[in-house]
Design a protein around this motif. Structure first.
Motif, PDB file in Angstrom:
ATOM      1  N   HIS A 246       0.856  -1.181   0.000  1.00 26.15           N
ATOM      2  CA  HIS A 246       0.000   0.000   0.000  1.00 26.15           C
ATOM      3  C   HIS A 246       0.897   1.238   0.000  1.00 26.15           C
ATOM      4  CE1 HIS A 246      -3.849   2.031   1.765  1.00 26.15           C
ATOM      5  NE2 HIS A 246      -3.162   2.867   1.017  1.00 26.15           N
ATOM      6  N   TYR A 247       0.739   2.079  -1.044  1.00 28.79           N
ATOM      7  CA  TYR A 247       1.541   3.302  -1.178  1.00 28.79           C
ATOM      8  C   TYR A 247       0.633   4.508  -0.984  1.00 28.79           C
ATOM      9  CZ  TYR A 247       4.722  -0.058  -3.287  1.00 28.79           C
ATOM     10  OH  TYR A 247       5.525  -1.148  -3.508  1.00 28.79           O
ATOM     11  N   PHE A 248       1.161   5.502  -0.299  1.00 21.76           N
ATOM     12  CA  PHE A 248       0.377   6.686   0.054  1.00 21.76           C
ATOM     13  C   PHE A 248       1.010   7.918  -0.560  1.00 21.76           C
ATOM     14  CE2 PHE A 248      -0.575  10.141   3.206  1.00 21.76           C
ATOM     15  CZ  PHE A 248      -1.930  10.229   2.941  1.00 21.76           C
ATOM     16  N   VAL A 249       0.206   8.686  -1.312  1.00 25.38           N
ATOM     17  CA  VAL A 249       0.667   9.919  -1.947  1.00 25.38           C
ATOM     18  C   VAL A 249       0.150  11.105  -1.125  1.00 25.38           C
ATOM     19  CG1 VAL A 249       0.628  11.327  -4.039  1.00 25.38           C
ATOM     20  CG2 VAL A 249       0.649   8.829  -4.220  1.00 25.38           C
ATOM     21  N   TYR A 250       1.024  12.041  -0.842  1.00 25.00           N
ATOM     22  CA  TYR A 250       0.627  13.176   0.000  1.00 25.00           C
ATOM     23  C   TYR A 250       1.440  14.409  -0.387  1.00 25.00           C
ATOM     24  CZ  TYR A 250       4.903  11.878   2.502  1.00 25.00           C
ATOM     25  OH  TYR A 250       6.207  11.576   2.821  1.00 25.00           O
ATOM     26  N   LYS A 251       0.950  15.578   0.060  1.00 25.22           N
ATOM     27  CA  LYS A 251       1.631  16.847  -0.181  1.00 25.22           C
ATOM     28  C   LYS A 251       2.125  17.430   1.144  1.00 25.22           C
ATOM     29  CE  LYS A 251      -1.615  19.066  -2.410  1.00 25.22           C
ATOM     30  NZ  LYS A 251      -2.337  20.067  -3.250  1.00 25.22           N
ATOM     31  N   GLN A 252       3.241  18.115   1.061  1.00 30.26           N
ATOM     32  CA  GLN A 252       3.777  18.835   2.209  1.00 30.26           C
ATOM     33  C   GLN A 252       4.119  20.259   1.790  1.00 30.26           C
ATOM     34  OE1 GLN A 252       7.102  16.502   3.669  1.00 30.26           O
ATOM     35  NE2 GLN A 252       5.874  15.707   5.372  1.00 30.26           N
TER      36      GLN A 252
ATOM     37  N   SER B 269       5.050  17.094  -3.536  1.00 25.58           N
ATOM     38  CA  SER B 269       4.320  15.820  -3.496  1.00 25.58           C
ATOM     39  C   SER B 269       5.294  14.695  -3.177  1.00 25.58           C
ATOM     40  CB  SER B 269       3.631  15.545  -4.826  1.00 25.58           C
ATOM     41  OG  SER B 269       2.535  16.400  -5.008  1.00 25.58           O
ATOM     42  N   HIS B 270       4.823  13.730  -2.363  1.00 26.00           N
ATOM     43  CA  HIS B 270       5.653  12.594  -1.968  1.00 26.00           C
ATOM     44  C   HIS B 270       4.841  11.310  -2.061  1.00 26.00           C
ATOM     45  CE1 HIS B 270       8.652  15.371  -0.189  1.00 26.00           C
ATOM     46  NE2 HIS B 270       7.583  16.061   0.227  1.00 26.00           N
ATOM     47  N   ILE B 271       5.525  10.192  -2.073  1.00 22.70           N
ATOM     48  CA  ILE B 271       4.885   8.882  -1.994  1.00 22.70           C
ATOM     49  C   ILE B 271       5.733   7.995  -1.098  1.00 22.70           C
ATOM     50  CG2 ILE B 271       6.054   8.037  -4.082  1.00 22.70           C
ATOM     51  CD1 ILE B 271       3.556   6.331  -4.644  1.00 22.70           C
ATOM     52  N   ARG B 272       5.068   7.221  -0.259  1.00 24.82           N
ATOM     53  CA  ARG B 272       5.808   6.285   0.591  1.00 24.82           C
ATOM     54  C   ARG B 272       4.966   5.032   0.805  1.00 24.82           C
ATOM     55  NH1 ARG B 272       3.992   6.733   5.954  1.00 24.82           N
ATOM     56  NH2 ARG B 272       2.672   8.566   6.323  1.00 24.82           N
ATOM     57  N   ARG B 273       5.656   3.981   1.107  1.00 22.53           N
ATOM     58  CA  ARG B 273       4.966   2.722   1.387  1.00 22.53           C
ATOM     59  C   ARG B 273       4.544   2.713   2.850  1.00 22.53           C
ATOM     60  NH1 ARG B 273       6.806  -3.408  -0.292  1.00 22.53           N
ATOM     61  NH2 ARG B 273       5.198  -4.519   0.896  1.00 22.53           N
ATOM     62  N   LEU B 274       3.289   2.345   3.090  1.00 22.60           N
ATOM     63  CA  LEU B 274       2.762   2.325   4.454  1.00 22.60           C
ATOM     64  C   LEU B 274       3.083   1.013   5.142  1.00 22.60           C
ATOM     65  CD1 LEU B 274      -0.799   3.861   3.853  1.00 22.60           C
ATOM     66  CD2 LEU B 274       1.309   5.052   4.475  1.00 22.60           C
ATOM     67  N   ASN B 275       3.397   1.114   6.440  1.00 20.01           N
ATOM     68  CA  ASN B 275       3.540  -0.111   7.240  1.00 20.01           C
ATOM     69  C   ASN B 275       2.153  -0.556   7.705  1.00 20.01           C
ATOM     70  OD1 ASN B 275       2.822   1.418   9.528  1.00 20.01           O
ATOM     71  ND2 ASN B 275       4.986   1.948   9.936  1.00 20.01           N
ATOM     72  N   ASP B 276       2.094  -1.639   8.412  1.00 18.86           N
ATOM     73  CA  ASP B 276       0.797  -2.210   8.802  1.00 18.86           C
ATOM     74  C   ASP B 276      -0.051  -1.232   9.602  1.00 18.86           C
ATOM     75  OD1 ASP B 276       1.523  -4.478   7.515  1.00 18.86           O
ATOM     76  OD2 ASP B 276       2.049  -5.625   9.315  1.00 18.86           O
TER      77      ASP B 276
ATOM     78  N   VAL C  81      -3.734   0.665   8.471  1.00 18.06           N
ATOM     79  CA  VAL C  81      -4.986   0.660   9.237  1.00 18.06           C
ATOM     80  C   VAL C  81      -5.549   2.078   9.313  1.00 18.06           C
ATOM     81  CG1 VAL C  81      -6.016   0.283  11.505  1.00 18.06           C
ATOM     82  CG2 VAL C  81      -4.399  -1.386  10.584  1.00 18.06           C
ATOM     83  N   GLU C  82      -4.682   3.044   9.618  1.00 13.98           N
ATOM     84  CA  GLU C  82      -5.145   4.424   9.755  1.00 13.98           C
ATOM     85  C   GLU C  82      -5.628   4.988   8.410  1.00 13.98           C
ATOM     86  OE1 GLU C  82      -2.296   6.897  11.609  1.00 13.98           O
ATOM     87  OE2 GLU C  82      -2.282   5.792  13.508  1.00 13.98           O
TER      88      GLU C  82
END
Length: 554
Positions: free
Chosen positions: A501-507, A515-522, A526-527
Motif C-alpha cells: 500500500h503506497y500513500f501519496v501526500y503533499k507537504q 508531493s511525496h509517496i511512501r509505502r505504508l507499514n501495517d 490501518v489508519e
C-alpha cells in the motif's frame, strides 16, 4: 515488472524514489495530492510528448527513470533488432530541459520516442478513466478479439497482403486516370505529331538552309567576285600563276650556278602548288554559283516552316523540335498501350484481392471463436459484479470492403436489464457499469497477452460496497498471475486488498509545495483505510473496520 520509479523536478515533485512489489499493490491519497502527476511522469516514459511547463519551477531539467524486470518476457529480439544492450533489468529514462530539449534513453542508449513507446507498451499498460471511451472504438474491440485469438502473426501476414493489394489498386486507378486524360488529348497530340513528322526535320539543317539562302540571295555578287579572282590567278597576260611559274623556272636555272637559289625555288614551288589548287577551286565555284530563284524560294519556304514550328511550340532549335516529336510519339504509344496495362494491372489486383479475402477469412474464423469466448467470459465476470441479468454479445459483420484490420466489423452489445434490448455498450452502460465492463475486458486481455504491469487509475469510479469487493477480487487475482497490478483507488475495499500500500501526500514549507509517496507499514495502513472509511476524523469503529478489512485480505 516495474521495480522502481525515480522522479526529479517534475511538477510538484522535487525528488521521489520508490520501489514497487510484484503482485497487487494499491496507491491512495487525497485528491490533488499528486497521484496524477506520478501517472503523467510514467506517461512520459511511455513516449508521450513533453511540455516544459511540467518542469518544476526554477529547475533546469527534470528526470524520470523507471527500472523494469524483463527476463520472463522474451524481449531479446526487440533489443537485437534495435541494437540495444539487453539485460534482465531494463532502465527507461526521460530528461526534459527548460530549453525545450527532450532526451530518451533505454539502458543508457539514446532512443527515439516511437521506439521507447513500442517497448513501453510491451511492459506496462496505464488504464485511466478516459480509456473507458475505448469501449466504443471498433479498433479496440477488434483488438480484444485478436489478443485472445493470438492473431498477431496472422494479422501481420494479412496486412502485408492488404498493403500490396492497396498499392496495386492505387496504381491501377492512377493508370486509368492517366489513360483518360491522355485519351482526351489524343486528337491534339496526333495532329501535332503528324505536322512535325511531315516536316521531316533534321538536326543541323536550319544552319545549312540559312547559309544556302544567303548564298542564293547574293549569287550574282559572289559569282562576279569569284570570276575576278579567277582572272587574277589565270589571266592570259598578267595571271599570277603564269608569272609565278616564270619566276620558279628562273630560280631553278640560276640554282645551277648559285646553290642558295635551290631553297628559294623549293619554297616558290610550294606556293605555286598551293595557289594553283586555290585557283582550280575558285574556277570550279565560279561554275557552281548560279542564280536560282526557284531554289531560293524552296529554301525560304523551308525556313519559314521551321521558324513557324519553333514559334508555335515555343522552342529555339530544330533539335528541340525533334525531341518534342519523339515525346509525342512516346505519349501516343502509351495511349495505345494503356488498355493492355490496365488489363494486366486489373488481373494482378484482382488476384491479390483474392489473397486478401483468403487471409481475412482465417482472421474471421479465429475471431468468431474468440468472440464466443469473450461473451462467455464477460458474462461470468460481470454477474458477480452486480449484473445478474447481464447479456453481452460480440456482433460480427462483414465489411463492404476489407480494411487494414481485416474484413470484420465488430460491435460489443450490452444489456444489464431483463427488459432492455441489446445495444452498443457505450450507448446504454452507466459510468459504473462501464468501469466494471472495462475491468473485465482488461482482465481477459491481461490473461491472454501476459502484460507484465497494469496500472488502474480509479477504475472503481462509480462503484461501492460489494461491487467494489468483487472488483478488488479481479485485480487481486490478476496480480497472482505472474503479473504486477497497481490500482489507484479511493475505495477502502480495494485499498485493503493490496499486497503493498503506497500513500501519496503533499507537504508545504514556507516557499513551496512538494508531493511525496511512501509505502505504508501495517499500522499506517490501518489508519489510512480508516480515514477512507470515516473521513478526516478517525473513529474507533472505523479503525476496527479497517483492521477487519485487512484481516479478511490476509
Amino acid at each position: 515488472m516495474l521495480r522502481s520509479l525515480y522522479i526529479q523536478n517534475y511538477a510538484l515533485i522535487e525528488e521521489l524514489d520508490i520501489a514497487f512489489d510484484e503482485g497487487f499493490s494499491v496507491i491512495t491519497g487525497e485528491t490533488g495530492a499528486g497521484k496524477s502527476i506520478i501517472l503523467g511522469a510514467i506517461g512520459l516514459l511511455l513516449g508521450q510528448r513533453a511540455d516544459t511547463k511540467s518542469i518544476r519551477q526554477g529547475a533546469a531539467k527534470c528526470i524520470i527513470e523507471a527500472r523494469f524486470y524483463i527476463s520472463p518476457y522474451k524481449l531479446q529480439d526487440f533489443f537485437e533488432e534495435n541494437e540495444l544492450e539487453y539485460d534482465d533489468e531494463c532502465i527507461f529514462r526521460r530528461e526534459l530541459h527548460a530549453s525545450g530539449k527532450s532526451r530518451a534513453f533505454i539502458n543508457d542508449t539514446p532512443v527515439s520516442l516511437p521506439m521507447m513507446k513500442e517497448l513501453g507498451e510491451q511492459l506496462i499498460d496505464v488504464h485511466s478513466q478516459h480509456q473507458n471511451l475505448l469501449l466504443n472504438k471498433e479498433d479496440f474491440q477488434l483488438g480484444v478479439l485478436d489478443v485472445l485469438a493470438q492473431n498477431e502473426e496472422q494479422l501481420e501476414k494479412y496486412r502485408q497482403t492488404y498493403k500490396v493489394w492497396k498499392e496495386l489498386d492505387k496504381e491501377l486507378k492512377d493508370v486509368i486516370e492517366q489513360a483518360e486524360k491522355n485519351k482526351a488529348d489524343e486528337d491534339y497530340i496526333r495532329f501535332q505529331l503528324e505536322q512535325l513528322e511531315a516536316a521531316r526535320l533534321k538536326d543541323g539543317e536550319l544552319e545549312e538552309l540559312e547559309e544556302e539562302a544567303e548564298t542564293l540571295t547574293h549569287a550574282e555578287e559572289i559569282k562576279n567576285s569569284l570570276y575576278k579572282i579567277d582572272q587574277i590567278f589565270n589571266g592570259d597576260e598578267t595571271g599570277i600563276l603564269s608569272e609565278l611559274k616564270d619566276g620558279l623556272n628562273t630560280l631553278i636555272n640560276v640554282s645551277k650556278v648559285y646553290s642558295k637559289a635551290s631553297e628559294l625555288a623549293e619554297r616558290t614551288d610550294s606556293c605555286y602548288i598551293e595557289l594553283k589548287d586555290i585557283a582550280m577551286e575558285v574556277a570550279g565555284k565560279v561554275d557552281e554559283i548560279e542564280f536560282n530563284p526557284e531554289r531560293l524560294e524552296e529554301v525560304n519556304e523551308r525556313l519559314n516552316l521551321i521558324f513557324s514550328l519553333q514559334q508555335k511550340h515555343h522552342l529555339q532549335t530544330v533539335a528541340e523540335l525533334i525531341a518534342l516529336t519523339n515525346e509525342y510519339k512516346t505519349r501516343l504509344s502509351e495511349i495505345t498501350s494503356f488498355d493492355e496495362r490496365i488489363a494486366d494491372l486489373t488481373q494482378k489486383r484482382d488476384q491479390q484481392f483474392q489473397k486478401v479475402i483468403a487471409k481475412a477469412a482465417i482472421l474471421t474464423q479465429k475471431r468468431e471463436k474468440a468472440a464466443r469466448e469473450v461473451e462467455k467470459d464477460m458474462v461470468a465476470r460481470l454477474i458477480p459484479l452486480g449484473m445478474p441479468n447481464i447479456r453481452f454479445v460480440v456482433e460480427m459483420n462483414a465489411r463492404k470492403e476489407p480494411s487494414p484490420n481485416g474484413a470484420d466489423a465488430v460491435a460489443f452489445l450490452f444489456s444489464a436489464n431483463k427488459n432492455s434490448t441489446l445495444q452498443n455498450i457505450s450507448a446504454v452502460a452507466s459510468g459504473g457499469e462501464i468501469a466494471r465492463v472495462m475491468l473485465s475486458v482488461k482482465a481477459i486481455i491481461a490473461k491472454a497477452a501476459k502484460l507484465p504491469t497494469i496500472i488502474f487509475d480509479e477504475i472503481d469510479t462509480g462503484v461501492s460496497g460489494e461491487i467494489a469487493d468483487r472488483m478488488a477480487d479481479i485485480m487481486q487475482e490478476m496480480g497472482k498471475q505472474e503479473r504486477q497490478v497497481i490500482s489507484i483507488t479511493h475505495l477502502p475495499q480495494i485499498a485493503s486488498r493490496g499486497k503493498a500500500h503506497y500513500f501519496v501526500y503533499k507537504q508545504d514549507n514556507d516557499t513551496e509545495t512538494n508531493s511525496h509517496i511512501r509505502r505504508l507499514n501495517d499500522e499506517e495502513r490501518v489508519e489510512e483505510i480508516a480515514h477512507m472509511l470515516s473521513g478526516a476524523t478517525l473513529t474507533e469503529a472505523a479503525l476496527n473496520n479497517a483492521k477487519e478489512l485487512l484481516k479478511q485480505t490476509r
